[in-house]
Design a protein around this motif. Sequence first.
Motif, PDB file in Angstrom:
ATOM      1  N   GLY A 197       0.907   1.856 -11.397  1.00 22.66           N
ATOM      2  CA  GLY A 197       1.743   2.162 -10.240  1.00 22.66           C
ATOM      3  C   GLY A 197       0.959   2.355  -8.961  1.00 22.66           C
ATOM      4  O   GLY A 197       1.508   2.815  -7.956  1.00 22.66           O
ATOM      5  N   THR A 237       4.067   4.566  -8.383  1.00 27.59           N
ATOM      6  CA  THR A 237       5.379   4.328  -9.006  1.00 27.59           C
ATOM      7  C   THR A 237       5.303   4.442 -10.525  1.00 27.59           C
ATOM      8  O   THR A 237       6.236   4.034 -11.218  1.00 27.59           O
ATOM      9  N   PHE A 238       4.207   5.011 -11.037  1.00 34.13           N
ATOM     10  CA  PHE A 238       4.022   5.047 -12.491  1.00 34.13           C
ATOM     11  C   PHE A 238       5.048   5.922 -13.199  1.00 34.13           C
ATOM     12  O   PHE A 238       5.338   7.043 -12.788  1.00 34.13           O
ATOM     13  N   LYS A 239       5.578   5.384 -14.297  1.00 36.43           N
ATOM     14  CA  LYS A 239       6.388   6.134 -15.252  1.00 36.43           C
ATOM     15  C   LYS A 239       5.964   5.689 -16.650  1.00 36.43           C
ATOM     16  O   LYS A 239       5.709   4.509 -16.869  1.00 36.43           O
ATOM     17  N   PRO A 240       5.863   6.620 -17.605  1.00 37.91           N
ATOM     18  CA  PRO A 240       5.530   6.203 -18.979  1.00 37.91           C
ATOM     19  C   PRO A 240       6.490   5.118 -19.449  1.00 37.91           C
ATOM     20  O   PRO A 240       7.693   5.180 -19.177  1.00 37.91           O
ATOM     21  N   ASN A 241       5.951   4.113 -20.128  1.00 39.88           N
ATOM     22  CA  ASN A 241       6.777   2.974 -20.517  1.00 39.88           C
ATOM     23  C   ASN A 241       6.306   2.419 -21.856  1.00 39.88           C
ATOM     24  O   ASN A 241       5.430   2.997 -22.511  1.00 39.88           O
TER      25      ASN A 241
END
Length: 313
Positions: free
Chosen positions: A61, A101-105
């Motif tokens: 992100g 913009t990092f979110k665990p995925n």
Amino acid sequence: MKAETAVYAAGAVCWRIIDGRMHVLLIHRTVHGDVTIPKGKVDPGESLPQTAVREIAEETGLEIALGVPIGISRYDMPNGREKVVHYWAGEVSDHALQHSTFKPNGEVAALEWVTVKRARTYLSYQPDVEILENFAALVDQGVTSTFPLILLRHGKAVSRGSWDGADAARPLSGHGVKEAAALVETLRAWQPTRIVSSPAIRCVTTVRPLSAATAVKVKLDDRISQDAWTTGDADVRRVIGKRVRSGRAAVVCSHGPVLPEIVREVALATSTPLGSYVTDAAELEPGGFSVAHLSATNSGSGIIAIETHAPRV
């Protein structure tokens, strides 16, 4: 193993200073359950620098500008194909962190900032450790903070024999126009904030697509033109000296005959001993470029690295 079976990828050792200590960013991958340096495979039509920046954005992100190249890993994958991964260093700015913009995925479970010492024991794979050690060498030398001077030869122009106007007005050929367009996303990987060009039409047309994509205006400078070089009126030293002093990422677009002097002046302005690399970095095909990485804190510490890229069309 046949070269055509190799899988190419690119990534970066992302770094920042936390509480006065160097930290690097590692990713914990979801499916594999491992810890690695962010990287990913080249998409069709991409250049390696373009891939590195895109993969960092997708996995972490974070939007980064590439720094110094820090090595190439080669290893065999379970299916027997060779994987070739090109790495750069990449400083992560406060602005990039604030806009992450990092979110665990499904691909990346977590990000972790760790010291270089801790990263050595965290990383799951030896090739990653070797790349980390290359980066650690830069840290030990105090040259992690750098900026690039991108030395660009204009795209392919129409031949002199088929052009009856002034040489400075000679335009790009159709192939040269394609080269100029193809340069944009690759050059954006270093986030240039200045574009300096010879006023010759073939140079201006080469950098115009980059200018349009980045909103960076083109500064025309006759002192790096081929006409001035031919008549002895060029003043490459002043042009390059200003760029070195500025400490800003810049593209300098000029001509084949002028490029050796441009590279030489970069070396002299940074107290770099002259060597064969000067000749190599200046021997560019139309649409090719070399990136000279310079210290942002000590201009006299020499050229930290030079990488050369051939035209992509």
